[in-house]
Write a protein that holds these residues in place. Structure first.
Motif, PDB file in Angstrom:
ATOM      1  N   ARG A 132       0.665  -1.147  -0.008  1.00 27.48           N
ATOM      2  CA  ARG A 132       0.021   0.040  -0.108  1.00 27.48           C
ATOM      3  C   ARG A 132       0.860   1.306  -0.181  1.00 27.48           C
ATOM      4  NH1 ARG A 132      -4.688  -1.602  -1.177  1.00 27.48           N
ATOM      5  NH2 ARG A 132      -5.805  -3.226  -0.011  1.00 27.48           N
ATOM      6  N   TRP A 183       1.822  -7.819   7.156  1.00 27.10           N
ATOM      7  CA  TRP A 183       0.445  -7.625   6.471  1.00 27.10           C
ATOM      8  C   TRP A 183       0.086  -9.270   5.909  1.00 27.10           C
ATOM      9  CZ3 TRP A 183       0.171  -9.243   1.197  1.00 27.10           C
ATOM     10  CH2 TRP A 183      -1.064  -9.085   0.559  1.00 27.10           C
ATOM     11  N   ALA A 235     -14.412  -1.635   7.351  1.00 28.59           N
ATOM     12  CA  ALA A 235     -14.491  -1.955   5.660  1.00 28.59           C
ATOM     13  C   ALA A 235     -15.809  -2.871   5.484  1.00 28.59           C
ATOM     14  CB  ALA A 235     -13.325  -2.818   5.383  1.00 28.59           C
ATOM     15  N   THR A 254     -19.612  -0.492   3.299  1.00 28.40           N
ATOM     16  CA  THR A 254     -19.485  -0.869   1.683  1.00 28.40           C
ATOM     17  C   THR A 254     -20.713  -1.709   1.677  1.00 28.40           C
ATOM     18  OG1 THR A 254     -18.203  -2.781   2.872  1.00 28.40           O
ATOM     19  CG2 THR A 254     -16.964  -1.090   1.608  1.00 28.40           C
ATOM     20  N   GLN A 290     -23.466  -3.596  -8.594  1.00 27.92           N
ATOM     21  CA  GLN A 290     -22.105  -3.201  -7.903  1.00 27.92           C
ATOM     22  C   GLN A 290     -21.431  -2.464  -8.944  1.00 27.92           C
ATOM     23  OE1 GLN A 290     -20.729  -7.158  -6.096  1.00 27.92           O
ATOM     24  NE2 GLN A 290     -20.216  -5.522  -4.669  1.00 27.92           N
ATOM     25  N   ILE A 310     -19.170   1.838  -5.363  1.00 25.59           N
ATOM     26  CA  ILE A 310     -19.125   2.760  -4.184  1.00 25.59           C
ATOM     27  C   ILE A 310     -17.905   3.191  -3.855  1.00 25.59           C
ATOM     28  CG2 ILE A 310     -21.037   1.724  -3.121  1.00 25.59           C
ATOM     29  CD1 ILE A 310     -19.217  -0.050  -1.646  1.00 25.59           C
ATOM     30  N   LEU A 311     -16.753   2.412  -4.428  1.00 29.84           N
ATOM     31  CA  LEU A 311     -15.380   2.961  -4.167  1.00 29.84           C
ATOM     32  C   LEU A 311     -14.903   3.081  -5.657  1.00 29.84           C
ATOM     33  CD1 LEU A 311     -13.934   0.359  -1.713  1.00 29.84           C
ATOM     34  CD2 LEU A 311     -14.656   2.920  -1.168  1.00 29.84           C
ATOM     35  N   THR A 326     -12.150   3.934  -6.800  1.00 29.32           N
ATOM     36  CA  THR A 326     -10.644   3.323  -6.999  1.00 29.32           C
ATOM     37  C   THR A 326     -10.474   2.212  -5.989  1.00 29.32           C
ATOM     38  OG1 THR A 326      -9.494   4.617  -5.123  1.00 29.32           O
ATOM     39  CG2 THR A 326      -9.900   5.780  -7.551  1.00 29.32           C
ATOM     40  N   ARG A 358      -1.734   1.428  -4.242  1.00 29.55           N
ATOM     41  CA  ARG A 358      -0.647   0.555  -4.065  1.00 29.55           C
ATOM     42  C   ARG A 358       0.764   1.120  -4.695  1.00 29.55           C
ATOM     43  NH1 ARG A 358      -2.714  -4.651  -5.270  1.00 29.55           N
ATOM     44  NH2 ARG A 358      -5.052  -4.579  -5.127  1.00 29.55           N
ATOM     45  N   PHE A 367     -14.182  -4.972  -5.891  1.00 32.44           N
ATOM     46  CA  PHE A 367     -13.408  -5.608  -4.967  1.00 32.44           C
ATOM     47  C   PHE A 367     -11.936  -5.286  -5.316  1.00 32.44           C
ATOM     48  CE2 PHE A 367     -17.487  -8.029  -4.622  1.00 32.44           C
ATOM     49  CZ  PHE A 367     -18.040  -7.749  -3.270  1.00 32.44           C
ATOM     50  N   GLU A 376      -6.808  -7.674  -3.226  1.00 28.68           N
ATOM     51  CA  GLU A 376      -8.290  -7.554  -3.317  1.00 28.68           C
ATOM     52  C   GLU A 376      -8.861  -7.742  -1.942  1.00 28.68           C
ATOM     53  OE1 GLU A 376     -10.508 -10.037  -6.091  1.00 28.68           O
ATOM     54  OE2 GLU A 376     -10.394 -11.922  -4.442  1.00 28.68           O
TER      55      GLU A 376
HETATM   56  C1  HEM Z   1     -20.093  -4.547  -1.276  1.00 30.43           C
HETATM   57  C2  HEM Z   1     -18.936  -4.567  -0.282  1.00 30.43           C
HETATM   58  C3  HEM Z   1     -17.431  -4.488  -0.488  1.00 30.43           C
HETATM   59  C4  HEM Z   1     -16.838  -3.761  -1.492  1.00 30.43           C
HETATM   60  C5  HEM Z   1     -17.247  -3.108  -2.853  1.00 30.43           C
HETATM   61  C6  HEM Z   1     -15.297  -3.861  -1.048  1.00 30.43           C
HETATM   62  C7  HEM Z   1     -14.367  -3.206  -1.532  1.00 30.43           C
HETATM   63  C8  HEM Z   1     -12.990  -3.097  -1.369  1.00 30.43           C
HETATM   64  C9  HEM Z   1     -11.764  -2.569  -2.110  1.00 30.43           C
HETATM   65  C10 HEM Z   1     -12.228  -2.042  -3.651  1.00 30.43           C
HETATM   66  C11 HEM Z   1     -10.836  -2.950  -1.397  1.00 30.43           C
HETATM   67  C12 HEM Z   1      -9.259  -2.338  -2.010  1.00 30.43           C
HETATM   68  C13 HEM Z   1      -8.832  -3.655  -2.796  1.00 30.43           C
HETATM   69  C14 HEM Z   1      -7.664  -3.167  -3.623  1.00 30.43           C
HETATM   70  O1  HEM Z   1      -6.757  -2.526  -3.117  1.00 30.43           O
HETATM   71  O2  HEM Z   1      -7.394  -3.805  -4.568  1.00 30.43           O
HETATM   72  C15 HEM Z   1     -10.998  -3.645  -0.261  1.00 30.43           C
HETATM   73  C16 HEM Z   1     -10.170  -3.945   0.490  1.00 30.43           C
HETATM   74  C17 HEM Z   1     -10.638  -4.472   1.836  1.00 30.43           C
HETATM   75  N1  HEM Z   1     -11.865  -4.911   2.264  1.00 30.43           N
HETATM   76 FE1  HEM Z   1     -13.728  -4.802   1.206  1.00 30.43          FE
HETATM   77  N2  HEM Z   1     -15.341  -4.385   0.227  1.00 30.43           N
HETATM   78  C18 HEM Z   1     -16.552  -4.905   0.419  1.00 30.43           C
HETATM   79  C19 HEM Z   1     -16.873  -5.535   1.800  1.00 30.43           C
HETATM   80  C20 HEM Z   1     -16.134  -5.721   2.836  1.00 30.43           C
HETATM   81  C21 HEM Z   1     -16.280  -6.858   3.848  1.00 30.43           C
HETATM   82  C22 HEM Z   1     -17.515  -7.188   4.179  1.00 30.43           C
HETATM   83  C23 HEM Z   1     -15.119  -6.773   4.542  1.00 30.43           C
HETATM   84  C24 HEM Z   1     -14.832  -7.568   5.991  1.00 30.43           C
HETATM   85  C25 HEM Z   1     -15.392  -8.370   6.508  1.00 30.43           C
HETATM   86  C26 HEM Z   1     -13.991  -6.100   3.848  1.00 30.43           C
HETATM   87  C27 HEM Z   1     -12.864  -6.126   4.347  1.00 30.43           C
HETATM   88  C28 HEM Z   1     -11.731  -5.560   3.494  1.00 30.43           C
HETATM   89  C29 HEM Z   1     -10.329  -5.359   3.986  1.00 30.43           C
HETATM   90  C30 HEM Z   1      -9.699  -5.854   5.438  1.00 30.43           C
HETATM   91  C31 HEM Z   1      -9.668  -4.689   2.722  1.00 30.43           C
HETATM   92  C32 HEM Z   1      -8.122  -4.824   2.741  1.00 30.43           C
HETATM   93  C33 HEM Z   1      -7.400  -5.823   2.371  1.00 30.43           C
HETATM   94  C34 HEM Z   1      -5.903  -5.720   2.391  1.00 30.43           C
HETATM   95  O3  HEM Z   1      -5.221  -4.823   2.224  1.00 30.43           O
HETATM   96  O4  HEM Z   1      -5.252  -6.872   2.181  1.00 30.43           O
HETATM   97  N3  HEM Z   1     -14.791  -5.796   2.726  1.00 30.43           N
HETATM   98  N4  HEM Z   1     -12.512  -3.772  -0.266  1.00 30.43           N
END
Ligand code: HEM
Length: 497
Positions: free
Chosen positions: A98, A121, A306, A310, A365, A370-371, A373, A377, A434, A440
């Motif tokens: 990151r 990490w 997170a 979302t 979706q 919703i995000l 970007t 990284r 995602f 991801e």
């Molecule tokens: C519709 C629901 C969700 C969307 C659209 C979403 C989207 C994202 C995106 C775009 C990223 C960044 C990925 C990247 O850098 O390529 C991310 C990271 C992350 N999300 Fe989600 N998310 C959702 C739900 C959740 C849920 C339910 C959780 C936890 C239970 C969660 C936990 C995390 C965590 C911990 C990261 C960081 C991962 C890392 O850096 O290794 N997210 N999410």
């Protein structure tokens, strides 16, 4: 005189340096000294109505990969599916880290899951994935938990006999309870809902105000200027509230365990227990382990933050798209009634038999996006992407919203049209809310299960009806960092079966 000469020389040196450095990055709009492309972003966002449209404008000018300068920092933008996949998936190991400005990471300070890097990490992510699988992401258990919360929250809604409700409140507490049960074994109900909503409202305020400003101005300048420093502190304050809320619960749990009031079985009852057990094991084997109390607090903080907003926001957008397209709602209902015989709940095992519902979720979706970007990284080495050599240390970001609305891939890109997934092979692969690659979203399986079960069972049981005017899909609140609809009410009218 000497001082003025010195300042002028420094300014000239910095401008020259930026001009020289520009030759080493993919082309993009000419940066303004010290401000980089911020003025361009502001101008085109205003001209075209959003930051995503500004990014699309630059794509038309410079192609699928270009550089925007945030102040004096070049950030490479990936705006085409193939280029983004090449970087994040095929060459993903070079973009595993990151890039977060220091003063934007004061709450975690590199701990937890979202902003951490390196072996720390990797270890934390592996553990979190494994544990969530045991406490929820594993198919049956996850389904049970989601449906339990679904039943409870919709039972409360039934007492209103179809009266209008604020949709965001309903989904917030439902999704908040699902994740909180996995982390701390308890749900939010009438006894503690007030605390949940108070935290949530504070976080909403932050997300409304969140801006790219702090990613663009070098940290030392933000910290030097009181106005900017105060703005940063105000923006981060609600997150301290969430962290305190989590720290308090962790402290209580650890005390209960140590005093023998909370018994641990082999794996524990929830994420907090499981982390404690792992922490003790690791600490005995290695005093320098990354498993310690601050890591536990930050991992839970990340999952809580997170995992809540979302999914809840996506359900919110889904309701808006369905209310605006009642024929789609009807078509989904028909598919689900056939699969379930209208006599049981929809289950994750039904997925292969419900292609239309899956297409609807994809389309929601894609458009909700919703995000805008993925999370920034950073290249860990020099690496070739497309025609360009991306130098070690360069921040890189995939523009997910632009990628998910490429006109040559998604015809009439802004139309809500689930049928498009049946007209074109493997179109769903271009829907990447995602992110992609090794970093991801960690909660992807949980989020997809929640969307499937909640939306599917909701449509089976209720007819959605608008209450007053609906927000249009263009009416979003906040700065655009997160794509959030304006608040609205709707009615859940129970169907007789
Ligand atoms: C519709 C629901 C969700 C969307 C659209 C979403 C989207 C994202 C995106 C775009 C990223 C960044 C990925 C990247 O850098 O390529 C991310 C990271 C992350 N999300 Fe989600 N998310 C959702 C739900 C959740 C849920 C339910 C959780 C936890 C239970 C969660 C936990 C995390 C965590 C911990 C990261 C960081 C991962 C890392 O850096 O290794 N997210 N999410």
């Amino acid at each position: 005189m000497l001082v003025v000469a010195l300042i002028v020389t420094i300014i000239f040196y910095l401008v020259f340096r930026q001009w020289r450095l520009r030759q080493e990055y993919p082309p993009g709009p000419t940066p303004v000294p010290f401000l980089g492309n911020i003025p361009h972003l502001m101008y085109y966002s205003k001209k075209y109505g959003s930051i995503v449209e500004a990014m699309r404008h630059f794509k038309n000018e410079y192609g699928g990969i270009y550089t925007l300068w945030f102040g004096t920092k070049p950030v490479v933008q990936l705006v085409e599916y193939d280029i983004s996949q090449e970087a994040m998936v095929k060459k993903g190991s070079h973009f595993i880290n990151r890039w977060i400005p220091k003063n934007m990471d004061v709450i975690r300070k590199g701990h937890g899951l979202i902003t951490s890097n390196g072996d720390y990490w990797q270890e934390q992510r592996r553990f979190a994935l494994h544990t969530l699988r045991n406490f929820g992401l594993g198919r049956n258990f996850m389904e049970e938990r989601i449906m339990e919360e679904f039943e409870l929250k919709f039972k409360e809604l039934d007492k209103l006999n179809g009266e209008p409700v604020f949709v965001h409140d309903h989904f917030d507490i439902l999704v908040g309870s699902i994740i909180n049960r996995m982390l701390f074994s308890y749900r939010f109900d009438e006894k503690n809902a007030a605390e949940f909503y108070a935290l949530k409202r504070e976080m909403d305020k932050t997300l409304e105000k969140a801006s790219m400003l702090f990613a663009t101005i070098p940290s030392f300048i933000t910290e030097m200027i009181p106005y900017l420093r105060n703005k940063r502190l105000a923006m981060q304050k609600p997150f301290w509230g969430v962290k305190n809320f989590i720290s308090k619960q962790v402290d209580e749990r650890l005390k209960e365990i140590e005093e023998g009031r909370h018994q641990l079985d082999e794996e524990g009852e929830d994420f907090c227990d499981a982390y404690y057990i792992e922490m003790k094991k690791q600490q005995e084997a290695n005093p320098n382990t990354g498993f310690y109390k601050e890591s536990l607090i930050c991992a839970i903080f990340d999952l809580w933050v997170a995992g809540q907003e979302t999914t809840s926001l996506t359900l919110n957008w889904a309701s808006i798209y369905l209310l605006n397209n009642p024929h789609v709602e009807e078509k989904v209902r028909k598919e689900l009634q056939e699969v379930t015989g209208d006599s049981r709940n929809l289950s994750l095992l039904d997925k292969p038999k419900t292609p239309y519902l899956l297409a609807v979720i994809n389309e929601v979706q894609r458009l909700a996006s919703i995000l805008n970007t993925n999370i920034f990284r950073q290249a860990t080495d020099d690496v070739q992407i497309g025609d360009y050599l991306i130098k070690k240390g360069t921040p890189v970001v995939s523009q997910l919203s632009v990628i998910m609305s490429e006109e040559n891939v998604f015809e009439k890109k802004f139309d809500f049209n689930p049928d498009r997934y049946f007209a074109k092979d493997r179109l769903d692969q271009h829907v990447i809310p995602f992110g992609a690659g090794k970093r991801e979203c960690l909660g992807k399986s949980l989020a997809l299960a929640e969307l499937y079960l909640i939306l599917g069972n909701m449509i089976l049981r209720y007819k959605l009806e608008p209450a007053g005017s609906l927000p249009t899909t263009e009416q979003v609140s906040g700065s655009g960092t997160m794509h959030r609809p304006k608040k609205y009410k709707m009615c859940f009218v129970k169907l007789q079966n």
